[in-house]
Design a protein around this motif. Structure first.
Motif, PDB file in Angstrom:
ATOM      1  N   GLY A   1       0.897   1.157   5.669  1.00 30.01           N
ATOM      2  CA  GLY A   1       1.863   1.276   4.571  1.00 30.01           C
ATOM      3  C   GLY A   1       1.949  -0.009   3.767  1.00 30.01           C
ATOM      4  O   GLY A   1       1.702  -1.108   4.278  1.00 30.01           O
ATOM      5  N   LEU A   2       2.278   0.123   2.502  1.00 30.67           N
ATOM      6  CA  LEU A   2       2.498  -1.042   1.631  1.00 30.67           C
ATOM      7  C   LEU A   2       3.981  -1.104   1.266  1.00 30.67           C
ATOM      8  O   LEU A   2       4.548  -0.104   0.809  1.00 30.67           O
ATOM      9  CB  LEU A   2       1.644  -0.919   0.362  1.00 30.67           C
ATOM     10  CG  LEU A   2       0.130  -1.066   0.539  1.00 30.67           C
ATOM     11  CD1 LEU A   2      -0.554  -0.960  -0.821  1.00 30.67           C
ATOM     12  CD2 LEU A   2      -0.231  -2.399   1.185  1.00 30.67           C
ATOM     13  N   ALA A   3       4.561  -2.278   1.454  1.00 29.64           N
ATOM     14  CA  ALA A   3       6.013  -2.418   1.240  1.00 29.64           C
ATOM     15  C   ALA A   3       6.330  -2.787  -0.203  1.00 29.64           C
ATOM     16  O   ALA A   3       5.604  -3.568  -0.833  1.00 29.64           O
ATOM     17  CB  ALA A   3       6.573  -3.465   2.177  1.00 29.64           C
ATOM     18  N   ILE A   4       7.404  -2.186  -0.742  1.00 35.40           N
ATOM     19  CA  ILE A   4       8.014  -2.636  -2.007  1.00 35.40           C
ATOM     20  C   ILE A   4       9.360  -3.229  -1.606  1.00 35.40           C
ATOM     21  O   ILE A   4      10.352  -2.523  -1.396  1.00 35.40           O
ATOM     22  CB  ILE A   4       8.188  -1.466  -2.998  1.00 35.40           C
ATOM     23  CG1 ILE A   4       6.827  -0.813  -3.274  1.00 35.40           C
ATOM     24  CG2 ILE A   4       8.824  -1.948  -4.287  1.00 35.40           C
ATOM     25  CD1 ILE A   4       6.896   0.401  -4.178  1.00 35.40           C
ATOM     26  N   ASP A   5       9.350  -4.572  -1.443  1.00 34.34           N
ATOM     27  CA  ASP A   5      10.514  -5.247  -0.842  1.00 34.34           C
ATOM     28  C   ASP A   5      11.798  -5.023  -1.637  1.00 34.34           C
ATOM     29  O   ASP A   5      12.877  -4.878  -1.062  1.00 34.34           O
ATOM     30  CB  ASP A   5      10.227  -6.742  -0.719  1.00 34.34           C
ATOM     31  CG  ASP A   5       9.122  -7.022   0.292  1.00 34.34           C
ATOM     32  OD1 ASP A   5       8.943  -6.175   1.193  1.00 34.34           O
ATOM     33  OD2 ASP A   5       8.444  -8.053   0.175  1.00 34.34           O
ATOM     34  N   ALA A   6      11.685  -5.034  -2.962  1.00 33.50           N
ATOM     35  CA  ALA A   6      12.893  -4.940  -3.788  1.00 33.50           C
ATOM     36  C   ALA A   6      13.652  -3.645  -3.542  1.00 33.50           C
ATOM     37  O   ALA A   6      14.865  -3.581  -3.721  1.00 33.50           O
ATOM     38  CB  ALA A   6      12.526  -5.051  -5.258  1.00 33.50           C
ATOM     39  N   TRP A   7      12.914  -2.595  -3.109  1.00 34.14           N
ATOM     40  CA  TRP A   7      13.560  -1.298  -2.891  1.00 34.14           C
ATOM     41  C   TRP A   7      13.608  -0.931  -1.414  1.00 34.14           C
ATOM     42  O   TRP A   7      13.988   0.191  -1.074  1.00 34.14           O
ATOM     43  CB  TRP A   7      12.817  -0.201  -3.675  1.00 34.14           C
ATOM     44  CG  TRP A   7      12.903  -0.372  -5.165  1.00 34.14           C
ATOM     45  CD1 TRP A   7      13.897  -1.000  -5.850  1.00 34.14           C
ATOM     46  CD2 TRP A   7      11.963   0.089  -6.143  1.00 34.14           C
ATOM     47  NE1 TRP A   7      13.662  -0.975  -7.187  1.00 34.14           N
ATOM     48  CE2 TRP A   7      12.474  -0.291  -7.423  1.00 34.14           C
ATOM     49  CE3 TRP A   7      10.765   0.783  -6.085  1.00 34.14           C
ATOM     50  CZ2 TRP A   7      11.821  -0.012  -8.610  1.00 34.14           C
ATOM     51  CZ3 TRP A   7      10.112   1.074  -7.275  1.00 34.14           C
ATOM     52  CH2 TRP A   7      10.632   0.674  -8.523  1.00 34.14           C
ATOM     53  N   GLU A   8      13.173  -1.893  -0.564  1.00 38.11           N
ATOM     54  CA  GLU A   8      13.145  -1.646   0.876  1.00 38.11           C
ATOM     55  C   GLU A   8      12.410  -0.323   1.160  1.00 38.11           C
ATOM     56  O   GLU A   8      12.896   0.558   1.871  1.00 38.11           O
ATOM     57  CB  GLU A   8      14.564  -1.618   1.448  1.00 38.11           C
ATOM     58  CG  GLU A   8      15.287  -2.943   1.265  1.00 38.11           C
ATOM     59  CD  GLU A   8      16.730  -2.885   1.702  1.00 38.11           C
ATOM     60  OE1 GLU A   8      17.183  -1.801   2.104  1.00 38.11           O
ATOM     61  OE2 GLU A   8      17.400  -3.923   1.659  1.00 38.11           O
ATOM     62  N   MET A   9      11.255  -0.174   0.553  1.00 41.15           N
ATOM     63  CA  MET A   9      10.488   1.071   0.603  1.00 41.15           C
ATOM     64  C   MET A   9       9.060   0.759   1.059  1.00 41.15           C
ATOM     65  O   MET A   9       8.539  -0.338   0.824  1.00 41.15           O
ATOM     66  CB  MET A   9      10.473   1.699  -0.800  1.00 41.15           C
ATOM     67  CG  MET A   9       9.700   2.986  -0.923  1.00 41.15           C
ATOM     68  SD  MET A   9       9.559   3.451  -2.665  1.00 41.15           S
ATOM     69  CE  MET A   9      11.260   3.806  -3.073  1.00 41.15           C
ATOM     70  N   GLU A  10       8.426   1.737   1.730  1.00 38.67           N
ATOM     71  CA  GLU A  10       7.035   1.571   2.148  1.00 38.67           C
ATOM     72  C   GLU A  10       6.247   2.815   1.733  1.00 38.67           C
ATOM     73  O   GLU A  10       6.687   3.950   1.959  1.00 38.67           O
ATOM     74  CB  GLU A  10       6.951   1.396   3.665  1.00 38.67           C
ATOM     75  CG  GLU A  10       5.569   1.016   4.150  1.00 38.67           C
ATOM     76  CD  GLU A  10       5.536   0.806   5.659  1.00 38.67           C
ATOM     77  OE1 GLU A  10       5.541  -0.355   6.089  1.00 38.67           O
ATOM     78  OE2 GLU A  10       5.521   1.821   6.379  1.00 38.67           O
ATOM     79  N   VAL A  11       5.085   2.612   1.088  1.00 33.82           N
ATOM     80  CA  VAL A  11       4.250   3.714   0.600  1.00 33.82           C
ATOM     81  C   VAL A  11       2.976   3.750   1.446  1.00 33.82           C
ATOM     82  O   VAL A  11       2.263   2.751   1.547  1.00 33.82           O
ATOM     83  CB  VAL A  11       3.900   3.519  -0.891  1.00 33.82           C
ATOM     84  CG1 VAL A  11       3.025   4.680  -1.375  1.00 33.82           C
ATOM     85  CG2 VAL A  11       5.165   3.405  -1.727  1.00 33.82           C
ATOM     86  N   GLN A  12       2.715   4.930   2.004  1.00 30.88           N
ATOM     87  CA  GLN A  12       1.540   5.081   2.885  1.00 30.88           C
ATOM     88  C   GLN A  12       0.645   6.208   2.360  1.00 30.88           C
ATOM     89  O   GLN A  12       1.112   7.309   2.040  1.00 30.88           O
ATOM     90  CB  GLN A  12       2.009   5.396   4.311  1.00 30.88           C
ATOM     91  CG  GLN A  12       0.889   5.479   5.317  1.00 30.88           C
ATOM     92  CD  GLN A  12       1.396   5.891   6.684  1.00 30.88           C
ATOM     93  OE1 GLN A  12       2.556   6.300   6.825  1.00 30.88           O
ATOM     94  NE2 GLN A  12       0.540   5.771   7.685  1.00 30.88           N
TER      95      GLN A  12
END
Length: 836
Positions: free
Chosen positions: A749-760
């Protein structure tokens, strides 16, 4: 063992101070020089043993010996070296020791420079004050009665009944409680030493006043006492400035002065000390005001002892942000006040009839009358502040929980007194240097009045001043500046060494101008929505849920990340995010906000800080504090702090959830924030407040692929928050590889820290070249990062500092002038003694 040695030296210092007090008293009584020399050695012994004891305490602090209560209570392993050192005086015991060290050094100066007949009685009084101060830290127990609290007591001695001590008497904590976060400031590192130097030097005029009553020499004492009194006032003024600047930079009340009880307690000795200086100057110039000089010198030190009682007895513990906790010293501090008051006021009344009185009263138009009036105005202001500060104590005689007076109480009393003082400084200074009739005085004041009128009119117009009271205040302040400026200009031409008083009074006028501008005409920074809401409140159009009109305007606005807002029609303000670090405080957040002037000026950043107060937080509750960011300017400051944020709200919710006792039913499903989405190339889907677009495939580099990869590819995904319009592009990886004849997939997964989100990139669907994405994070109830901001424009705060610096400069010049005179007197005295 090391602590025991420190305690022994501390006890030796206490015993030496008692011996020095007795020896100096006998030397004064018998005029015995041999005993006086022995007394000096005892004074030296007291100081050396105290310095050794203090050195041992600093060693214990620096080496983290947490078995000692003082070390455990005020330090921790993560405390930086400079704050470890300042922790020496961060608590009651250490601050008493610092005060005593300062008094020791002042005493050495008195031994060297004080002449007969004052040396022995002055040092006897100094030693008496040292006995009381050392008794606060000696830590003895006589037949169940505790005398003082030793800084060398262990945790086992402090908390003998604690369960962990009962189980293990040799228990040593792994870490300390830490220094109060508010004290981790460079300004607070130097503020206490300066104020204790002032306290120590303010003992000197008290001691000289007692010595004059003792020796019945009521006039000569002011010559050696005056430079010390000036130096004490300079030191107290510097300490007040440092404390005010610390409050301005560190606390969130939005100013440099809040009429806090501890602030008041440091201001009152300065006011009374300044009143005493005016009386001493009259006495030196005109052989008048002997009674006032002695009385005010005594009262200034009693005010210091009284503020010590207020600060350290715990009586104001709930009403001041920086008073000490009660160490059980209430009785000793009360005895300290009573003895000093009985000694000073009692001796004064005993000798009152012998004190010289003028044969003829001064006329109104004389320097004696004007200077004495100025002295009394300072005294009245000091007494009003004492009354206000003491009202919670006085009120206990009438109600159970008295409250301190409102700030308006102090403002309503101090402003008219300050206005009168401003006028008297000009008239008094003119009469001080030259005799005038009413007509000639009016003539000399024409030019200052003309300049004052012009400056006042300009100030009123440019500042849009509508209040008559403020107009008079501004006029009085400008009059003090121009009236005393004329005298300063004249003295610079004739006798530059004599400008100290004029410079002081100019500083006073400048200070008044800075105070009225920075406190009354502060302008809040608001967005248009908050400004419109406040306008409706002003018109009476806003009501609360119960139908009552809302009168309190909004003083803050919200910023969402990367969404600029127009503020006060002057700046586009953008919140750009925050960083969390553990230095210098664990969990500290540094927020970054960009200001871009709409007129095309250079942009700048504000970086306020929010942090958890670890010393007052608990497992159930986090106490948050702030470090405002102040952007200082010549004409105005921007005062800015974060009053709330999504991070703080989330942390508070986390603690609340953690503390909740959840029922155990066994049916609850763990909350799953995972969502799967299938996308074909070029397709966009919406989920909650987000849109996900599959732009295209991208090749994957070999170094990012596992060994034996059969298929390896990336997908370019654009993730956009619909509300804010913010978007990020990510390229998650999908690979299929073989190992021992079996196939596996690899899709980190790749994290988008600003949104506390991870895209896999979780699956590749070859049939239609579509992909499956797995999103970890909140999509449905997502909330963009935000902060609540309190910001103000404070005009002319720099003028407040300028006025303070001018006052400091005036005191410094006066100190050199009067010290030079005293040195000449000492030389003449030495010559006379040699001839005899």
């Amino acid at each position: 063992m090391t602590g025991t040695i420190g305690h022994i030296f501390l006890a030796a210092s206490f015993i030496a101070s008692i011996a020095a007090m007795i020896a100096y008293s006998y030397a004064a009584y018998s005029n015995n020089k041999k005993i006086e020399r022995v007394s000096n050695w005892l004074w030296g012994t007291k100081g050396v043993t105290l310095l050794i004891s203090s050195g041992i305490l600093i060693y214990l602090i620096m080496t983290h010996q947490f078995q000692y209560y003082y070390v455990w209570n005020y330090t921790s392993l993560d405390l930086e070296t400079q704050y470890l050192f300042s922790a020496f005086y961060g608590g009651q015991e250490g601050s008493f020791m610092l005060w005593i060290i300062c008094s020791f050094v002042v005493g050495i100066g008195l031994i060297k420079w004080t002449r007969t007949p004052y040396k022995a009685p002055v040092m006897a009084v100094m030693a008496l004050t040292q006995v009381f101060l050392l008794s606060m830290v000696v830590g003895w127990n006589f037949f169940g009665i505790n005398i003082g609290a030793s800084p060398f007591r262990t945790i086992a001695m402090e908390m003998p009944n604690a369960p962990f001590i009962q189980a293990n008497p040799d228990f040593v904590p792994a870490d300390g409680s830490g220094l109060n976060d508010l004290l981790k400031s460079p300004w607070m590192m130097i503020h206490p030493p300066i104020i204790f130097v002032g306290f120590a030097m303010m003992t000197v005029p008290f001691a000289f006043a007692i010595a004059s009553l003792w020796t019945k020499t009521y006039h000569e004492w002011i010559k050696p006492a005056l430079p010390w009194t000036l130096a004490a006032n300079l030191s107290l003024l510097t300490a007040i400035f440092l404390g005010g600047y610390w409050a301005y930079e560190t606390l969130s009340f939005g100013g440099y002065w809040a009429w806090d009880p501890v602030e008041n307690a440091s201001l009152v000795p300065w006011l009374i000390g300044t009143a005493g200086i005016h009386a001493m100057i009259i006495q030196r110039k005109s052989s008048r005001a002997h009674k006032a000089s002695i009385f005010l010198s005594i009262l200034a030190y009693i005010a210091i002892v009284y503020q010590t009682f207020l600060t350290r007895s715990g009586v104001l513990g709930e009403q001041s942000v920086h008073s000490f906790v009660d160490l059980g010293l209430y009785g000793q501090l009360l005895l300290f006040i009573l003895v000093m008051t009985f000694l000073g006021i009692g001796f004064y009344l005993y000798r009152y009839r012998e004190l010289p009185s003028p044969e003829k009263e001064s006329t109104v138009l004389s320097r004696e009358f004007m200077t004495f009036t100025g002295s009394m105005l300072l005294l009245i202001m000091g007494l009003v502040i004492i009354f206000g500060t003491s009202s919670p104590i006085i009120g206990r005689f009438f109600v159970d929980n008295p409250t301190p007076p409102e700030i308006s109480f102090y403002n309503n009393w101090s402003m008219p007194i300050a206005i009168i003082m401003a006028f008297f400084t000009v008239i008094g200074q003119h009469l001080f240097w030259k005799r005038y009739t009413w007509e000639s005085l009016a003539g000399i004041l024409v030019v200052p009045l003309l300049l004052t009128s012009i400056a006042s009119i300009l100030s009123i117009i440019l500042g849009d001043v509508r209040n008559i009271y403020y107009m008079v205040f501004i006029f009085a302040a400008w009059f003090a500046v121009f009236g005393n400026g004329a005298i300063l200009f004249d003295l610079l031409k004739r006798k530059p060494k004599l400008i100290g008083g004029s410079l002081n009074h100019i500083g006073f006028g400048v200070l008044l101008l800075g105070i009225i501008a920075s406190s009354v005409y502060t302008e809040p920074l608001l967005d248009q929505r908050a400004a419109d809401y406040n306008a409706r409140i002003a018109q009476g159009d806003v009501y609360d849920e119960e139908g009552f009109p809302v009168t309190q305007p909004v003083e803050m606005f919200e910023l969402e990340i990367d969404r600029p807002k127009l503020i006060n029609e002057r700046w586009m303000v953008t919140y750009e995010g925050y960083e969390v670090s553990d230095s210098p405080r664990p969990g500290q957040q540094s927020y970054r906000v960009r200001f871009e002037p709409v007129d095309g000026g250079s942009p700048f950043y504000m970086d306020p800080v929010v942090y958890p107060m670890l010393t007052t937080s608990s497992r159930d509750n986090i106490e948050w504090s702030v470090d405002p960011h102040v952007r200082s300017g010549l004409l105005s400051d921007i005062y800015f702090y974060v009053a709330g944020s999504r991070y703080v709200a989330n942390e508070n919710e986390r603690v609340e959830r953690q503390n909740q006792l959840l029922p155990v039913s066994g049916n609850e499903e763990p909350q799953d924030d995972t969502q799967k989405v299938e996308l074909t190339r070029g397709e966009t889907v919406e989920a909650g407040d987000f849109s996900l677009s599959f732009v295209d495939f991208r090749p994957a580099s070999e170094e990012h692929l596992p060994d034996n990869t059969q298929v390896g590819i990336r997908a370019l995904i654009r993730v956009e928050n619909i509300s804010s319009g913010r978007a990020y592009e990510v390229e998650p990886l999908f690979a299929v590889y073989t190992e021992e004849g079996r196939s596996f997939t690899y899709s980190p997964g790749l994290a988008i820290d600003a949104w506390e989100m991870e895209v896999q990139f979780s699956r590749l669907i070859p049939e239609d070249e579509s992909i499956e994405l797995t999103i970890n994070g909140t999509l449905e109830d997502f909330e963009e990062d935000w902060i609540l901001v309190v910001a103000e424009i404070k005009p002319f705060v720099s003028v407040v500092w300028l006025g303070t610096f001018l006052l400091m400069g005036g005191f410094t010049i006066s100190i050199f002038r009067h010290w030079s005179r005293e040195k000449k007197t000492q030389e003449n005295y030495s010559d006379d003694e040699s001839e005899e």
